[in-house]
Design a protein around this motif. Structure first.
Motif, PDB file in Angstrom:
ATOM      1  N   ALA A 129      37.918  10.651  55.635  1.00 36.87           N
ATOM      2  CA  ALA A 129      38.419   9.299  55.849  1.00 36.87           C
ATOM      3  C   ALA A 129      37.465   8.530  56.748  1.00 36.87           C
ATOM      4  CB  ALA A 129      39.813   9.354  56.469  1.00 36.87           C
ATOM      5  N   GLU A 130      37.657   7.206  56.801  1.00 41.70           N
ATOM      6  CA  GLU A 130      36.787   6.365  57.617  1.00 41.70           C
ATOM      7  C   GLU A 130      36.891   6.696  59.100  1.00 41.70           C
ATOM      8  OE1 GLU A 130      37.314   2.205  56.890  1.00 41.70           O
ATOM      9  OE2 GLU A 130      36.873   2.407  54.763  1.00 41.70           O
ATOM     10  N   ASP A 131      38.079   7.040  59.547  1.00 37.80           N
ATOM     11  CA  ASP A 131      38.287   7.322  60.972  1.00 37.80           C
ATOM     12  C   ASP A 131      39.537   8.188  61.121  1.00 37.80           C
ATOM     13  OD1 ASP A 131      40.423   5.540  60.576  1.00 37.80           O
ATOM     14  OD2 ASP A 131      39.336   3.858  61.459  1.00 37.80           O
ATOM     15  N   ASN A 132      39.881   8.515  62.363  1.00 33.88           N
ATOM     16  CA  ASN A 132      41.044   9.370  62.605  1.00 33.88           C
ATOM     17  C   ASN A 132      42.350   8.696  62.183  1.00 33.88           C
ATOM     18  OD1 ASN A 132      39.518  11.479  63.523  1.00 33.88           O
ATOM     19  ND2 ASN A 132      39.847  11.060  65.687  1.00 33.88           N
ATOM     20  N   THR A 133      42.398   7.377  62.268  1.00 30.15           N
ATOM     21  CA  THR A 133      43.592   6.663  61.820  1.00 30.15           C
ATOM     22  C   THR A 133      43.789   6.862  60.320  1.00 30.15           C
ATOM     23  OG1 THR A 133      43.313   5.026  63.572  1.00 30.15           O
ATOM     24  CG2 THR A 133      44.715   4.397  61.722  1.00 30.15           C
ATOM     25  N   GLY A 134      42.715   6.761  59.559  1.00 26.92           N
ATOM     26  CA  GLY A 134      42.794   6.992  58.118  1.00 26.92           C
ATOM     27  C   GLY A 134      43.149   8.429  57.784  1.00 26.92           C
ATOM     28  N   LEU A 135      42.570   9.357  58.522  1.00 22.97           N
ATOM     29  CA  LEU A 135      42.876  10.775  58.321  1.00 22.97           C
ATOM     30  C   LEU A 135      44.355  11.042  58.618  1.00 22.97           C
ATOM     31  CD1 LEU A 135      41.393  13.411  57.561  1.00 22.97           C
ATOM     32  CD2 LEU A 135      40.998  13.766  59.996  1.00 22.97           C
ATOM     33  N   ARG A 136      44.830  10.474  59.718  1.00 22.33           N
ATOM     34  CA  ARG A 136      46.244  10.630  60.099  1.00 22.33           C
ATOM     35  C   ARG A 136      47.146  10.065  59.010  1.00 22.33           C
ATOM     36  NH1 ARG A 136      50.718   8.568  62.207  1.00 22.33           N
ATOM     37  NH2 ARG A 136      51.697   9.552  63.988  1.00 22.33           N
ATOM     38  N   ARG A 137      46.801   8.894  58.458  1.00 25.97           N
ATOM     39  CA  ARG A 137      47.609   8.271  57.413  1.00 25.97           C
ATOM     40  C   ARG A 137      47.721   9.188  56.189  1.00 25.97           C
ATOM     41  NH1 ARG A 137      45.985   6.314  53.120  1.00 25.97           N
ATOM     42  NH2 ARG A 137      43.858   5.934  53.810  1.00 25.97           N
ATOM     43  N   VAL A 138      46.596   9.754  55.779  1.00 27.25           N
ATOM     44  CA  VAL A 138      46.617  10.647  54.610  1.00 27.25           C
ATOM     45  C   VAL A 138      47.501  11.861  54.881  1.00 27.25           C
ATOM     46  CG1 VAL A 138      45.225  12.181  53.156  1.00 27.25           C
ATOM     47  CG2 VAL A 138      44.370   9.903  53.723  1.00 27.25           C
ATOM     48  N   ILE A 139      47.315  12.488  56.030  1.00 33.08           N
ATOM     49  CA  ILE A 139      48.050  13.728  56.324  1.00 33.08           C
ATOM     50  C   ILE A 139      49.533  13.470  56.543  1.00 33.08           C
ATOM     51  CG2 ILE A 139      48.298  15.636  57.955  1.00 33.08           C
ATOM     52  CD1 ILE A 139      45.165  15.340  58.352  1.00 33.08           C
ATOM     53  N   PHE A 140      49.857  12.539  57.435  1.00 36.11           N
ATOM     54  CA  PHE A 140      51.270  12.335  57.793  1.00 36.11           C
ATOM     55  C   PHE A 140      52.032  11.493  56.766  1.00 36.11           C
ATOM     56  CE2 PHE A 140      49.553  13.220  62.108  1.00 36.11           C
ATOM     57  CZ  PHE A 140      50.307  14.350  62.366  1.00 36.11           C
ATOM     58  N   ASP A 141      51.409  10.427  56.277  1.00 40.52           N
ATOM     59  CA  ASP A 141      52.140   9.527  55.385  1.00 40.52           C
ATOM     60  C   ASP A 141      52.101   9.955  53.925  1.00 40.52           C
ATOM     61  OD1 ASP A 141      52.505   8.076  57.690  1.00 40.52           O
ATOM     62  OD2 ASP A 141      51.069   6.500  57.176  1.00 40.52           O
ATOM     63  N   GLN A 142      51.018  10.602  53.503  1.00 42.10           N
ATOM     64  CA  GLN A 142      50.924  10.959  52.087  1.00 42.10           C
ATOM     65  C   GLN A 142      51.205  12.437  51.845  1.00 42.10           C
ATOM     66  OE1 GLN A 142      47.037   8.628  51.649  1.00 42.10           O
ATOM     67  NE2 GLN A 142      47.996   8.381  49.645  1.00 42.10           N
ATOM     68  N   LEU A 143      50.419  13.316  52.467  1.00 39.87           N
ATOM     69  CA  LEU A 143      50.558  14.749  52.161  1.00 39.87           C
ATOM     70  C   LEU A 143      51.907  15.304  52.590  1.00 39.87           C
ATOM     71  CD1 LEU A 143      46.982  15.987  53.143  1.00 39.87           C
ATOM     72  CD2 LEU A 143      47.866  15.464  50.848  1.00 39.87           C
ATOM     73  N   GLN A 144      52.301  15.042  53.832  1.00 44.40           N
ATOM     74  CA  GLN A 144      53.540  15.637  54.328  1.00 44.40           C
ATOM     75  C   GLN A 144      54.789  15.061  53.674  1.00 44.40           C
ATOM     76  OE1 GLN A 144      53.383  15.494  58.627  1.00 44.40           O
ATOM     77  NE2 GLN A 144      51.964  17.212  58.721  1.00 44.40           N
ATOM     78  N   SER A 145      54.664  13.898  53.055  1.00 42.82           N
ATOM     79  CA  SER A 145      55.833  13.301  52.410  1.00 42.82           C
ATOM     80  C   SER A 145      55.972  13.694  50.935  1.00 42.82           C
ATOM     81  CB  SER A 145      55.771  11.779  52.532  1.00 42.82           C
ATOM     82  OG  SER A 145      54.697  11.271  51.772  1.00 42.82           O
ATOM     83  N   MET A 146      55.016  14.454  50.408  1.00 41.09           N
ATOM     84  CA  MET A 146      55.078  14.849  48.996  1.00 41.09           C
ATOM     85  C   MET A 146      56.158  15.898  48.767  1.00 41.09           C
ATOM     86  SD  MET A 146      51.148  15.272  47.814  1.00 41.09           S
ATOM     87  CE  MET A 146      50.138  13.859  47.499  1.00 41.09           C
ATOM     88  N   ALA A 147      56.912  15.692  47.688  1.00 41.05           N
ATOM     89  CA  ALA A 147      57.898  16.692  47.291  1.00 41.05           C
ATOM     90  C   ALA A 147      57.159  17.986  46.978  1.00 41.05           C
ATOM     91  CB  ALA A 147      58.670  16.209  46.074  1.00 41.05           C
ATOM     92  N   GLY A 148      57.645  19.071  47.480  1.00 40.13           N
ATOM     93  CA  GLY A 148      57.009  20.361  47.233  1.00 40.13           C
ATOM     94  C   GLY A 148      56.138  20.838  48.375  1.00 40.13           C
ATOM     95  N   VAL A 149      55.708  19.936  49.268  1.00 43.11           N
ATOM     96  CA  VAL A 149      54.904  20.349  50.421  1.00 43.11           C
ATOM     97  C   VAL A 149      55.852  20.762  51.535  1.00 43.11           C
ATOM     98  CG1 VAL A 149      53.262  19.615  52.202  1.00 43.11           C
ATOM     99  CG2 VAL A 149      52.939  18.901  49.820  1.00 43.11           C
ATOM    100  N   GLN A 150      55.772  22.033  51.935  1.00 43.52           N
ATOM    101  CA  GLN A 150      56.652  22.567  52.959  1.00 43.52           C
ATOM    102  C   GLN A 150      56.028  22.508  54.351  1.00 43.52           C
ATOM    103  OE1 GLN A 150      57.269  26.483  51.317  1.00 43.52           O
ATOM    104  NE2 GLN A 150      59.097  25.835  50.214  1.00 43.52           N
TER     105      GLN A 150
END
Length: 150
Positions: free
Chosen positions: A115-136
């Motif tokens: 990602a461009e910066d830590n804010t972008g990395l945080r967005r991907v991990i917390f807002d996208q990956l952790q919210s996916m159905a099936g990700v425990q």
């Protein structure tokens, strides 16, 4: 031959693969010279390696920092059983996810995220990956320095 069956390779094939892995922009003439075969032979070999799926694509390697991707991490995922088929397509749709591997061990999936910066990395991990159905569960390993193994 089954779709995922290994393709028989000889030393010439391996040398061609090594040359193209080192620099995918090499001309057929240069590959032929470096491998010590004729241009026609090199062309035929590269065509066969491509048509059999050994060579899947020719691409450029990008320096992530110079391209503005200053934050990188390996992110591991534990996923629920039978969620892989749907999950892999959702992961492919995230531009910051540059590599996806289904693995065995303490976690199920490992991702390379840039990602461009830590804010972008945080967005991907917390807002996208952790919210996916099936990700425990997720675990993040920040990358401090990238080294090309070749």
């Amino acid at each position: 031959m089954p779709e995922n069956a290994p393709v028989p390779l000889d030393d010439v094939d391996r040398k061609i693969i090594a040359e193209l892995t080192r620099d995918g922009r090499l001309s057929v003439t240069t590959v032929a010279e470096n491998v010590h075969i004729s241009r026609a032979h090199a062309y035929a070999r590269i065509s066969r390696l491509t048509s059999t799926g050994v060579l899947t694509k020719f691409t450029a390697l990008v320096d992530p920092v110079k391209a503005g991707l200053k934050s990188s991490a390996y992110v591991t995922l534990k996923v629920s059983q039978h969620s892989w088929r749907e999950l892999k397509e959702e992961l492919r749709a995230i531009p910051e996810v540059q590599h996806i591997a289904l693995v065995g061990g303490d976690f199920d999936v490992i991702l390379l995220v840039r990602a461009e910066d830590n804010t972008g990395l945080r967005r991907v991990i917390f807002d996208q990956l952790q919210s996916m159905a099936g990700v425990q569960d997720t675990q993040t390993f920040l990358i401090f320095e990238d080294l090309d193994a070749r």
